[in-house]
Design a protein around this motif. Sequence first.
Motif, short mmCIF file in Angstrom:
data_model
loop_
_atom_site.label_atom_id
_atom_site.label_comp_id
_atom_site.label_asym_id
_atom_site.label_seq_id
_atom_site.Cartn_x
_atom_site.Cartn_y
_atom_site.Cartn_z
N THR A 123 28.35 6.25 -18.33
CA THR A 123 27.97 7.58 -18.82
C THR A 123 27.65 7.54 -20.32
O THR A 123 26.66 8.11 -20.77
CB THR A 123 29.08 8.60 -18.53
OG1 THR A 123 29.28 8.66 -17.11
CG2 THR A 123 28.72 9.99 -19.04
N ASP A 124 28.48 6.84 -21.08
CA ASP A 124 28.24 6.71 -22.52
C ASP A 124 26.94 5.96 -22.80
O ASP A 124 26.18 6.32 -23.70
CB ASP A 124 29.42 6.00 -23.21
CG ASP A 124 30.69 6.84 -23.21
OD1 ASP A 124 30.62 8.05 -22.93
OD2 ASP A 124 31.75 6.25 -23.49
N HIS A 125 26.69 4.91 -22.03
CA HIS A 125 25.47 4.12 -22.19
C HIS A 125 24.24 4.98 -21.91
O HIS A 125 23.27 4.98 -22.69
CB HIS A 125 25.52 2.91 -21.24
CG HIS A 125 24.35 2.00 -21.34
ND1 HIS A 125 24.21 1.08 -22.34
CD2 HIS A 125 23.25 1.88 -20.55
CE1 HIS A 125 23.07 0.40 -22.17
NE2 HIS A 125 22.47 0.88 -21.09
N VAL A 126 24.28 5.73 -20.82
CA VAL A 126 23.15 6.59 -20.46
C VAL A 126 22.93 7.68 -21.51
O VAL A 126 21.79 7.98 -21.88
CB VAL A 126 23.36 7.20 -19.05
CG1 VAL A 126 22.33 8.29 -18.76
CG2 VAL A 126 23.29 6.10 -17.99
N GLN A 127 24.01 8.23 -22.03
CA GLN A 127 23.88 9.25 -23.08
C GLN A 127 23.21 8.66 -24.32
O GLN A 127 22.35 9.29 -24.92
CB GLN A 127 25.25 9.84 -23.43
CG GLN A 127 25.18 10.94 -24.47
CD GLN A 127 24.31 12.12 -24.03
OE1 GLN A 127 24.33 12.52 -22.87
NE2 GLN A 127 23.55 12.67 -24.97
N ALA A 128 23.59 7.44 -24.69
CA ALA A 128 22.96 6.78 -25.84
C ALA A 128 21.46 6.57 -25.57
O ALA A 128 20.63 6.80 -26.46
CB ALA A 128 23.65 5.47 -26.15
#
Length: 99
Positions: free
Chosen positions: A86-91
């Motif tokens: 989720t953090d990767h996709v948000q970035a």
Amino acid sequence: MTAHARNRLNADFSNPVRLSIMGSLNTVEEADFKTLRDALGISDSVLSRHLSALEDKGYVKIRKGFVGKRPRTWAKLSPEGRVAFTDHVQALKEITGLA
């Protein structure tokens, strides 16, 4: 000065196959090996290698069992894997202006 979103990208997901595995598992509770392999259009050995690498990092949990007499393997995201993805996709969204 705020750090650029690229600094939050997870290098473990830079490989397109690993990113695809994480994305596929993010949409389901659990997936069996054959379904995941067919959905991604990759060979057994490629899927096995990448699932093992993701499991070693703690992003994926692997479960083995039987359906009748046939062995089966299932994969799912660990809670840590779900957060990391989720953090990767948000970035990625922030980098591309889609956030």
